[in-house]
Design a protein around this motif. Sequence first.
Motif, PDB file in Angstrom:
ATOM      1  N   ASP A 157       0.873  -1.161   0.000  1.00  0.00           N
ATOM      2  CA  ASP A 157       0.000   0.000   0.000  1.00  0.00           C
ATOM      3  C   ASP A 157       0.926   1.231   0.000  1.00  0.00           C
ATOM      4  O   ASP A 157       2.119   1.118   0.293  1.00  0.00           O
ATOM      5  CB  ASP A 157      -0.861  -0.030   1.274  1.00  0.00           C
ATOM      6  CG  ASP A 157      -1.608   1.262   1.493  1.00  0.00           C
ATOM      7  OD1 ASP A 157      -2.235   1.744   0.542  1.00  0.00           O
ATOM      8  OD2 ASP A 157      -1.562   1.799   2.618  1.00  0.00           O
TER       9      ASP A 157
ATOM     10  N   ASP B 152      -0.263   5.073   0.783  1.00  0.00           N
ATOM     11  CA  ASP B 152      -0.580   6.096   1.795  1.00  0.00           C
ATOM     12  C   ASP B 152      -0.592   5.508   3.190  1.00  0.00           C
ATOM     13  O   ASP B 152      -1.343   4.569   3.474  1.00  0.00           O
ATOM     14  CB  ASP B 152      -1.937   6.728   1.477  1.00  0.00           C
ATOM     15  CG  ASP B 152      -1.899   7.465   0.153  1.00  0.00           C
ATOM     16  OD1 ASP B 152      -1.015   8.326   0.011  1.00  0.00           O
ATOM     17  OD2 ASP B 152      -2.719   7.169  -0.727  1.00  0.00           O
ATOM     18  N   GLY B 153       0.227   6.039   4.046  1.00  0.00           N
ATOM     19  CA  GLY B 153       0.298   5.572   5.425  1.00  0.00           C
ATOM     20  C   GLY B 153       1.237   4.399   5.609  1.00  0.00           C
ATOM     21  O   GLY B 153       1.605   4.080   6.737  1.00  0.00           O
ATOM     22  N   THR B 154       1.615   3.744   4.519  1.00  0.00           N
ATOM     23  CA  THR B 154       2.465   2.553   4.620  1.00  0.00           C
ATOM     24  C   THR B 154       3.888   2.858   4.141  1.00  0.00           C
ATOM     25  O   THR B 154       4.850   2.668   4.884  1.00  0.00           O
ATOM     26  CB  THR B 154       1.850   1.390   3.802  1.00  0.00           C
ATOM     27  OG1 THR B 154       0.553   1.105   4.325  1.00  0.00           O
ATOM     28  CG2 THR B 154       2.718   0.147   3.867  1.00  0.00           C
TER      29      THR B 154
ATOM     30  N   GLU C  17       0.136  -3.016   4.805  1.00  0.00           N
ATOM     31  CA  GLU C  17      -0.966  -2.058   4.888  1.00  0.00           C
ATOM     32  C   GLU C  17      -0.858  -1.291   6.205  1.00  0.00           C
ATOM     33  O   GLU C  17      -0.156  -1.712   7.121  1.00  0.00           O
ATOM     34  CB  GLU C  17      -2.316  -2.805   4.844  1.00  0.00           C
ATOM     35  CG  GLU C  17      -2.764  -3.217   3.447  1.00  0.00           C
ATOM     36  CD  GLU C  17      -3.291  -2.032   2.630  1.00  0.00           C
ATOM     37  OE1 GLU C  17      -3.424  -0.924   3.186  1.00  0.00           O
ATOM     38  OE2 GLU C  17      -3.562  -2.215   1.433  1.00  0.00           O
ATOM     39  N   ASP C  18      -1.614  -0.182   6.280  1.00  0.00           N
ATOM     40  CA  ASP C  18      -1.612   0.595   7.527  1.00  0.00           C
ATOM     41  C   ASP C  18      -3.007   0.795   8.083  1.00  0.00           C
ATOM     42  O   ASP C  18      -3.150   1.379   9.163  1.00  0.00           O
ATOM     43  CB  ASP C  18      -1.018   1.994   7.280  1.00  0.00           C
ATOM     44  CG  ASP C  18      -1.942   2.828   6.418  1.00  0.00           C
ATOM     45  OD1 ASP C  18      -2.266   2.381   5.301  1.00  0.00           O
ATOM     46  OD2 ASP C  18      -2.379   3.904   6.872  1.00  0.00           O
ATOM     47  N   SER C  19      -4.046   0.361   7.367  1.00  0.00           N
ATOM     48  CA  SER C  19      -5.402   0.708   7.792  1.00  0.00           C
ATOM     49  C   SER C  19      -6.329  -0.494   7.737  1.00  0.00           C
ATOM     50  O   SER C  19      -6.037  -1.500   7.085  1.00  0.00           O
ATOM     51  CB  SER C  19      -5.960   1.807   6.877  1.00  0.00           C
ATOM     52  OG  SER C  19      -6.222   1.252   5.605  1.00  0.00           O
TER      53      SER C  19
HETATM   54 MG    MG Z   1      -2.992   3.126   3.437  1.00  0.00          MG
END
Ligand code: MG
Length: 254
Positions: free
Chosen positions: A9, A11-13, A182-184
């Motif tokens: 992923d 965004d955020g990862t 992943e982050d979410s």
């Molecule tokens: Mg993400």
Amino acid sequence: MIPNALLFDVDGTLADTERDGHRVAFNQAFAEAGLDWVWDVPLYGVLLAVTGGKERIRHYVERYRADYRRPKDFDDLIVRLHAAKTRHFTTLVAQAGLPLRPGVRRLLDQARRAGVRLAIATTTTSENVSALLHHALAPDAAQWFEVIGAGDVVAAKKPAPDIYLYVLERLRLAPGECIAFEDSENGLRSSQAAGVTTVITVNDYTRTHDFQGAALVVDHLGDPGLPCRVLAGTPPNGTVMIDLATLRDLLAAR
Ligand code: MG
Ligand code: XBP
């Protein structure tokens, strides 16, 4: 066996892009269009439940701006706002720079040396991915990834599995040969529904999400001198960084 491919992923990862990147770019696009819409840090955290920028704008208007009189061409307005937002985001990435999260470069380097294939499975627009890879990783970094699955290439965004299925099909790999990062919660729902073993690296927006079913939840991937903290799951004893050996053990335990 070590995984045949790592699926990331974005965004955020790969980088913390949401609070200081996407959010700021949305606000710039709204201001430029003369709209009094402002997404502060807490509100943006709530809005992140809806993946996809165009979908997020529509949701915001429906849910929070009952006062707003929609123009006849509201659908086109969303497309125009989103195009402006993408322009602002890519400029921000080029000018301000958004640093990679700990361990990302180390793991990518290790995978490339070992011949492990790399791919991207993201909801964000492909121009954003190119800009981030170029500026945060290396000018030629887009070529490190054999498949870049991004944005509107699939009809249903995360938490639907479509983007992971798209990437797996192009890699011609089975889910059991890969690891997703992943982050979410929406990201995990997506990778999980595609059958891919998933490692979660949390961030300030996602720390409290439900990560039931993740193989491992850590605060970040870890780097020499910056050990990662395991928040859920059981990695091999003494794990201080997520590397190919850790991932091999996670796949074996699947
Ligand atoms: Mg993400
Ligand atoms: C990322 C997203 C994206 C970005 C904005 O989710 O939800 O919508 O916030 O991107 P994930 P666009 O990390 O789960 O893929 O504005 O380009 O849609």
